[in-house]
Design a protein around this motif. Structure first.
Motif, PDB file in Angstrom:
ATOM      1  N   ARG A 196       0.862  -1.182   0.000  1.00 31.99           N
ATOM      2  CA  ARG A 196       0.000   0.000   0.000  1.00 31.99           C
ATOM      3  C   ARG A 196       0.899   1.232   0.000  1.00 31.99           C
ATOM      4  O   ARG A 196       1.318   1.728   1.045  1.00 31.99           O
ATOM      5  CB  ARG A 196      -0.930  -0.031   1.193  1.00 31.99           C
ATOM      6  CG  ARG A 196      -1.943  -1.159   1.085  1.00 31.99           C
ATOM      7  CD  ARG A 196      -2.846  -1.172   2.298  1.00 31.99           C
ATOM      8  NE  ARG A 196      -3.952  -2.069   2.122  1.00 31.99           N
ATOM      9  CZ  ARG A 196      -3.927  -3.366   2.438  1.00 31.99           C
ATOM     10  NH1 ARG A 196      -2.818  -3.904   2.917  1.00 31.99           N
ATOM     11  NH2 ARG A 196      -4.995  -4.125   2.258  1.00 31.99           N
ATOM     12  N   LEU A 197       1.195   1.703  -1.197  1.00 34.11           N
ATOM     13  CA  LEU A 197       2.211   2.734  -1.362  1.00 34.11           C
ATOM     14  C   LEU A 197       1.816   4.077  -0.775  1.00 34.11           C
ATOM     15  O   LEU A 197       2.673   4.832  -0.323  1.00 34.11           O
ATOM     16  CB  LEU A 197       2.545   2.885  -2.845  1.00 34.11           C
ATOM     17  CG  LEU A 197       3.116   1.623  -3.499  1.00 34.11           C
ATOM     18  CD1 LEU A 197       3.274   1.823  -4.981  1.00 34.11           C
ATOM     19  CD2 LEU A 197       4.426   1.241  -2.865  1.00 34.11           C
ATOM     20  N   LEU A 198       0.534   4.388  -0.765  1.00 33.26           N
ATOM     21  CA  LEU A 198       0.106   5.663  -0.170  1.00 33.26           C
ATOM     22  C   LEU A 198       0.203   5.609   1.343  1.00 33.26           C
ATOM     23  O   LEU A 198       0.568   6.596   1.983  1.00 33.26           O
ATOM     24  CB  LEU A 198      -1.326   5.992  -0.591  1.00 33.26           C
ATOM     25  CG  LEU A 198      -1.520   6.349  -2.059  1.00 33.26           C
ATOM     26  CD1 LEU A 198      -2.990   6.568  -2.365  1.00 33.26           C
ATOM     27  CD2 LEU A 198      -0.716   7.570  -2.425  1.00 33.26           C
ATOM     28  N   VAL A 199      -0.109   4.458   1.924  1.00 33.60           N
ATOM     29  CA  VAL A 199      -0.067   4.318   3.382  1.00 33.60           C
ATOM     30  C   VAL A 199       1.369   4.364   3.877  1.00 33.60           C
ATOM     31  O   VAL A 199       1.676   5.015   4.878  1.00 33.60           O
ATOM     32  CB  VAL A 199      -0.753   3.005   3.819  1.00 33.60           C
ATOM     33  CG1 VAL A 199      -0.562   2.753   5.299  1.00 33.60           C
ATOM     34  CG2 VAL A 199      -2.227   3.047   3.474  1.00 33.60           C
ATOM     35  N   THR A 200       2.271   3.675   3.175  1.00 32.37           N
ATOM     36  CA  THR A 200       3.661   3.642   3.621  1.00 32.37           C
ATOM     37  C   THR A 200       4.407   4.928   3.307  1.00 32.37           C
ATOM     38  O   THR A 200       5.488   5.154   3.828  1.00 32.37           O
ATOM     39  CB  THR A 200       4.412   2.466   2.969  1.00 32.37           C
ATOM     40  OG1 THR A 200       4.397   2.627   1.555  1.00 32.37           O
ATOM     41  CG2 THR A 200       3.806   1.140   3.369  1.00 32.37           C
ATOM     42  N   GLY A 201       3.847   5.766   2.442  1.00 33.57           N
ATOM     43  CA  GLY A 201       4.489   7.020   2.092  1.00 33.57           C
ATOM     44  C   GLY A 201       5.435   6.919   0.911  1.00 33.57           C
ATOM     45  O   GLY A 201       6.107   7.886   0.565  1.00 33.57           O
TER      46      GLY A 201
END
Length: 107
Positions: free
Chosen positions: A89-94
């Motif tokens: 989850r690229l948005l969650v991990t930054g």
């Protein structure tokens, strides 16, 4: 055994290849490619269609599918934050910022 995600580097500290890879994952390019199968099936019913129109349809199809995936990730970010496993989850991990996601969505 559960996987734990490493904290991602902020986008401004990533190499360009890493950023391009993250964008491709966010857009789910493998599914964009698969979505063209249905388009190819539909085009078999229209013989003699000009090549530039076919190319335009493929590009538009890819943009619409990528938009859907990115927009869904943006809309579901709060649900993904509460998820047990942020792996992938690229948005969650930054790994991809919300600004980048919106820019990709607008493209």
């Amino acid at each position: 055994m559960s996987e734990t995600a490493r904290p991602a580097l902020r986008p401004e500290h990533q190499s360009i290849l890493t950023r391009l890879r993250n964008w491709a994952v966010l857009m789910r390019l493998e599914y964009v490619g698969l979505s063209t199968i249905a388009l190819m099936g539909g085009l078999t019913t229209a013989p003699g269609m000009p090549w530039h129109l076919i190319l335009t349809l493929f590009v538009l199809n890819g943009l619409v599918v990528a938009f859907g995936f990115i927009h869904n990730d943006i809309a579901d970010i709060e649900i993904d934050r509460r998820s047990r496993s942020p792996v992938g989850r690229l948005l969650v991990t930054g790994a991809v910022s919300m600004r980048e996601a919106w820019l990709l969505c607008a493209a």
